[in-house]
Write a protein that holds these residues in place. Structure first.
Motif, PDB file in Angstrom:
ATOM      1  N   ALA A 281       0.827  -1.211   0.000  1.00  0.00           N
ATOM      2  CA  ALA A 281       0.000   0.000   0.000  1.00  0.00           C
ATOM      3  C   ALA A 281       0.858   1.257   0.000  1.00  0.00           C
ATOM      4  O   ALA A 281       0.443   2.315  -0.484  1.00  0.00           O
ATOM      5  N   LEU A 282       2.071   1.163   0.526  1.00  0.00           N
ATOM      6  CA  LEU A 282       2.988   2.303   0.511  1.00  0.00           C
ATOM      7  C   LEU A 282       3.628   2.473  -0.864  1.00  0.00           C
ATOM      8  O   LEU A 282       3.866   3.596  -1.313  1.00  0.00           O
ATOM      9  N   MET A 283       3.901   1.361  -1.544  1.00  0.00           N
ATOM     10  CA  MET A 283       4.590   1.413  -2.831  1.00  0.00           C
ATOM     11  C   MET A 283       3.767   2.115  -3.907  1.00  0.00           C
ATOM     12  O   MET A 283       4.294   2.882  -4.710  1.00  0.00           O
ATOM     13  N   PRO A 285       1.320   4.551  -3.818  1.00  0.00           N
ATOM     14  CA  PRO A 285       1.371   6.019  -3.781  1.00  0.00           C
ATOM     15  C   PRO A 285       2.738   6.575  -4.162  1.00  0.00           C
ATOM     16  O   PRO A 285       2.823   7.630  -4.807  1.00  0.00           O
ATOM     17  N   LEU A 286       3.821   5.870  -3.776  1.00  0.00           N
ATOM     18  CA  LEU A 286       5.164   6.321  -4.171  1.00  0.00           C
ATOM     19  C   LEU A 286       5.301   6.303  -5.692  1.00  0.00           C
ATOM     20  O   LEU A 286       5.850   7.234  -6.285  1.00  0.00           O
ATOM     21  N   TYR A 287       4.813   5.253  -6.305  1.00  0.00           N
ATOM     22  CA  TYR A 287       4.864   5.158  -7.765  1.00  0.00           C
ATOM     23  C   TYR A 287       4.061   6.281  -8.410  1.00  0.00           C
ATOM     24  O   TYR A 287       4.540   6.957  -9.334  1.00  0.00           O
ATOM     25  N   MET A 288       2.843   6.511  -7.918  1.00  0.00           N
ATOM     26  CA  MET A 288       1.971   7.509  -8.530  1.00  0.00           C
ATOM     27  C   MET A 288       2.531   8.915  -8.382  1.00  0.00           C
ATOM     28  O   MET A 288       2.475   9.724  -9.311  1.00  0.00           O
ATOM     29  N   GLN A 289       3.087   9.239  -7.199  1.00  0.00           N
ATOM     30  CA  GLN A 289       3.475  10.621  -6.918  1.00  0.00           C
ATOM     31  C   GLN A 289       4.917  10.927  -7.311  1.00  0.00           C
ATOM     32  O   GLN A 289       5.198  12.008  -7.816  1.00  0.00           O
ATOM     33  N   THR A 290       5.846   9.990  -7.081  1.00  0.00           N
ATOM     34  CA  THR A 290       7.251  10.297  -7.355  1.00  0.00           C
ATOM     35  C   THR A 290       7.683   9.866  -8.753  1.00  0.00           C
ATOM     36  O   THR A 290       8.532  10.518  -9.367  1.00  0.00           O
ATOM     37  N   VAL A 410      10.358  -1.229   2.044  1.00  0.00           N
ATOM     38  CA  VAL A 410      11.011   0.044   1.702  1.00  0.00           C
ATOM     39  C   VAL A 410      12.511  -0.173   1.515  1.00  0.00           C
ATOM     40  O   VAL A 410      13.134   0.383   0.597  1.00  0.00           O
ATOM     41  N   THR A 411      13.098  -1.004   2.379  1.00  0.00           N
ATOM     42  CA  THR A 411      14.525  -1.305   2.258  1.00  0.00           C
ATOM     43  C   THR A 411      14.821  -2.036   0.952  1.00  0.00           C
ATOM     44  O   THR A 411      15.802  -1.738   0.253  1.00  0.00           O
ATOM     45  N   ILE A 437      10.558  -0.059  -7.084  1.00  0.00           N
ATOM     46  CA  ILE A 437       9.152  -0.304  -6.755  1.00  0.00           C
ATOM     47  C   ILE A 437       8.677  -1.617  -7.379  1.00  0.00           C
ATOM     48  O   ILE A 437       7.989  -2.422  -6.729  1.00  0.00           O
ATOM     49  N   LYS A 438       9.060  -1.870  -8.639  1.00  0.00           N
ATOM     50  CA  LYS A 438       8.665  -3.110  -9.311  1.00  0.00           C
ATOM     51  C   LYS A 438       9.254  -4.330  -8.603  1.00  0.00           C
ATOM     52  O   LYS A 438       8.570  -5.349  -8.417  1.00  0.00           O
ATOM     53  N   THR A 439      10.497  -4.232  -8.195  1.00  0.00           N
ATOM     54  CA  THR A 439      11.139  -5.339  -7.476  1.00  0.00           C
ATOM     55  C   THR A 439      10.420  -5.620  -6.168  1.00  0.00           C
ATOM     56  O   THR A 439      10.216  -6.777  -5.785  1.00  0.00           O
ATOM     57  N   THR A 440      10.010  -4.547  -5.492  1.00  0.00           N
ATOM     58  CA  THR A 440       9.321  -4.696  -4.210  1.00  0.00           C
ATOM     59  C   THR A 440       7.987  -5.407  -4.391  1.00  0.00           C
ATOM     60  O   THR A 440       7.628  -6.296  -3.605  1.00  0.00           O
TER      61      THR A 440
END
Length: 467
Positions: A281-283, A285-290, A410-411, A437-440
């Motif tokens: 769920a954190l990944m 928003p990171l993808y969308m915004q950053t 995140v790590t 992000i894809k790897t995560t």
């Protein structure tokens, strides 16, 4: 599911309170930049609006096993809702960041009681063949609220002040307090238990240190003492806490819950689910915004269809559990979640929004089929006398898994992006971060397959009566 008016009133009151408590876990995420600008604080300080809330919430949970047995249902719930309401008002009117974080901590002290208390009440109110349906309704609070938080927060912060995140919750929780005062009835009889103060200190330091370390790992290298040091301290002190529970005559938590095979298995699967759910769920928003440069509100909207399917299917997932048992329902849900996560592991800079929404939608569809059935199976494995301890244990491990999962994924994202950047130095930063992000997401999908394998250990049986 046919339930009496008394059951309906009690369940409605508890679900509303728990929903608001869990909603507040993620409500601050989108609002953080506005709060940082107003109070002139950095990200490391600001993140404690969420991490600190989860920290205090997690510390409170083991204590609730004692409080649930020592106090009446009505008295404990009113005290918890009262604390939550006071904290909400303090945070809403906070003139500085110190007062704001104080309000959040007071909120968390009340919210830490909601989930475990609601689980115990439901287990006492309903027979085993109806518990799945009741727990499905609880899924509205436990699973829908954290997913709804970012979308609701983005909508409010875009159009109003961040203070309305508290001003909107305040009248709702006060109304819940009034309803509980007049309608909530006591379930079970309180016991004259002796309070083990040393166990409270050990659990607070142990769990608090672990949660603090995992929370820091999201923004700090694991080699930093504030990460590995506090995690090790937390593990050692928690081990002392566990040892004391076996040697004292009045344990704060009854560790015999771990003697029940189905409880332990359900809890292990839930750990994997929490790691995947909260970290994933954190990944997004990171993808969308950053990576894509979308606004916080658009990022929240991408999550919203998944939140809606969670709300719609939560009651049905409980009924499916009552009818079919846990084994095949859980396996189906986990495989669906893995499929959605694999879809998100193929994201590119130009992936159409409908594919992104579909991937998250499929993830949530799978999770809603498995989260509450897994929890119900864990509690059905225990006798009613162990229910407060089992509920507190399950919720505590859920909190730790969510915190550990977020920090770990995140790590993985950070390390994967760094390694990719080192071998592809000509690539743009956005491409490097996209790779992370894809790897995560890919690792999260593999974890879901591990959970799917664990479901084969379940005995596929109908819930049986417990004493």
């Amino acid at each position: 599911m046919n339930i009496s008016q008394k059951q309906k009133s009690i369940l409605t009151i508890l679900v509303i309170g728990t929903f608001l408590g869990f909603l507040n876990q993620t409500l601050m995420n989108v609002a953080l930049p506005n709060i940082m600008n107003e109070f002139h604080i950095n990200t490391g300080t600001g993140q404690w609006l969420t991490n600190g809330y989860m920290l205090v919430n997690g510390i409170m949970v083991p204590l609730t096993a004692f409080l649930i047995q020592r106090l009446t249902t009505r008295r404990l719930y009113l005290a918890a809702v009262g604390l939550f309401a006071v904290g909400t008002l303090i945070a809403g009117f906070a003139p500085n960041f110190t007062i704001l974080i104080t309000g959040r901590m007071i909120q968390a002290m009340g919210a830490g009681v909601f989930g475990p208390l609601m689980n115990v009440v439901v287990m006492n109110l309903f027979t085993p063949d109806k518990r799945g349906g009741a727990m499905g309704l609880i899924g509205l609070a436990l699973n829908f609220a954290p997913t709804l938080g970012p979308t609701l927060s983005g909508l409010i912060v875009t159009n109003l002040s961040w203070r309305f995140l508290f001003f909107i919750v305040a009248p709702l929780i006060i109304a819940n307090f009034i309803l509980a005062y007049f309608l909530l009835q006591n379930i079970g009889e309180p016991k004259m238990l002796k309070f083990d103060f040393l166990s409270v200190i050990l659990s607070s330091i142990g769990l608090g240190s672990m949660l603090y370390g995992f929370s820091n790992a999201g923004a700090t290298p694991w080699s930093n003492f504030t990460v590995w040091g506090f995690i090790i301290i937390g593990i050692l002190v928690t081990a002392l806490f566990v040892w004391r529970q076996f040697v004292t005559e009045t344990p704060l938590l009854n560790m015999t819950v771990f003697m029940h095979r189905e409880f332990v298995l359900a809890m292990l699967i839930n750990v994997v689910l929490m790691i995947s759910m909260y970290g994933g769920a954190l990944m997004l928003p990171l993808y969308m915004q950053t990576v894509r440069g979308s606004s916080a509100f658009i990022s929240g909207l991408v999550l919203f269809p998944g939140a809606l399917i969670t709300a719609f299917l939560s009651p049905w997932s409980g009924r499916l559990y009552d009818r079919y048992g846990v084994k095949y329902l859980t396996l189906t849900g986990i495989l669906i979640t893995a499929l959605g996560t694999f879809i998100l592991s193929t994201l590119t800079l130009i992936t159409p929004f409908w594919i992104i929404v579909s991937g998250q939608f499929i993830r949530q569809l799978g999770l809603v089929l498995v989260l509450m059935p897994i929890q119900t199976e864990a509690f059905n494995a225990l006798p009613l006398s162990l229910m407060p301890d089992g509920s507190a244990m399950f919720t505590t491990v859920r909190q730790l898994a969510a915190s550990f999962g977020t920090a770990t994924l995140v790590t993985i994202m950070t390390k994967s992006a760094m390694n990719y950047g080192a071998t592809h130095k000509s690539f743009l930063d956005t491409l490097i971060q996209l790779h992370g992000i894809k790897t995560t997401f890919f690792v999260a999908a593999l974890l879901m397959l591990v959970a799917a394998a664990l479901t084969c250990l379940f005995r596929n049986k109908a819930p049986i009566d417990r004493v």
